[in-house]
Design a protein around this motif. Structure first.
Motif, PDB file in Angstrom:
ATOM      1  N   ASP A  33       0.842  -1.198   0.000  1.00 28.11           N
ATOM      2  CA  ASP A  33       0.000   0.000   0.000  1.00 28.11           C
ATOM      3  C   ASP A  33       0.877   1.247   0.000  1.00 28.11           C
ATOM      4  N   GLY A  34       0.266   2.402   0.105  1.00 29.26           N
ATOM      5  CA  GLY A  34       0.985   3.673   0.048  1.00 29.26           C
ATOM      6  C   GLY A  34       2.025   3.853   1.141  1.00 29.26           C
ATOM      7  N   THR A  35       1.911   3.124   2.254  1.00 29.08           N
ATOM      8  CA  THR A  35       2.863   3.247   3.349  1.00 29.08           C
ATOM      9  C   THR A  35       3.996   2.225   3.250  1.00 29.08           C
ATOM     10  N   GLY A  36       3.930   1.360   2.209  1.00 30.44           N
ATOM     11  CA  GLY A  36       4.955   0.340   2.051  1.00 30.44           C
ATOM     12  C   GLY A  36       4.641  -0.964   2.767  1.00 30.44           C
ATOM     13  N   THR A  37       3.445  -1.063   3.348  1.00 21.30           N
ATOM     14  CA  THR A  37       3.024  -2.257   4.070  1.00 21.30           C
ATOM     15  C   THR A  37       2.297  -3.211   3.126  1.00 21.30           C
ATOM     16  N   ARG A  96      -0.508  -5.704   2.224  1.00 26.15           N
ATOM     17  CA  ARG A  96      -1.850  -5.958   2.746  1.00 26.15           C
ATOM     18  C   ARG A  96      -2.676  -6.743   1.738  1.00 26.15           C
TER      19      ARG A  96
END
Length: 125
Positions: free
Chosen positions: A50-54, A56
């Motif tokens: 995702d946008g935070t690099g996590t 999912r």
């Protein structure tokens, strides 16, 4: 799967399906639906960064509680390494931490965009 995707009509249909929406979940679902048609296994999922690099879960079909965490871990492994994952039993595979008791044959493919791995398509039997 490569042979199927190498056909021009299949590739064109796949491009149309994933281009129909800009929403990542709908794109993941379109990938999942097509893959399940080509290879009928009990469970499929798409994991993406995702946008935070996590990493999912973006879409899933047939995913059950006993294999959920292990399947997500496989997706994360593919995203980190950028490599295809193949195992006859993820519960016994040392590459996947915490997968004990998740008995399933698994194959997962990296999803690439602009030269980097942004997701994984995971199949479990």
């Amino acid at each position: 799967m490569r042979r199927t995707l190498a056909r021009a009509d299949v590739l064109a249909e796949m491009i149309r399906a994933v281009s129909a929406s800009l929403e990542p979940e709908r794109v993941a679902d379109a990938i999942l639906v097509r893959a399940a048609e080509w290879v009928p296994v009990p469970a499929w999922l798409v994991v993406a960064v995702d946008g935070t690099g996590t990493a999912r879960l973006m879409a899933a079909r047939g995913l059950t509680e006993p294999i959920d965490a292990a399947a997500r871990a496989v997706g994360g492994w593919v995203i980190r390494t950028g490599e295809v994952f193949c195992s006859g039993d993820i519960g016994a595979d040392r590459r996947i931490a915490g997968a004990d008791g998740a008995a399933a044959a698994t194959v997962a493919f990296p999803l690439h965009c602009r030269g980097r791995t942004v997701g994984a398509l995971v199949a479990l039997d």
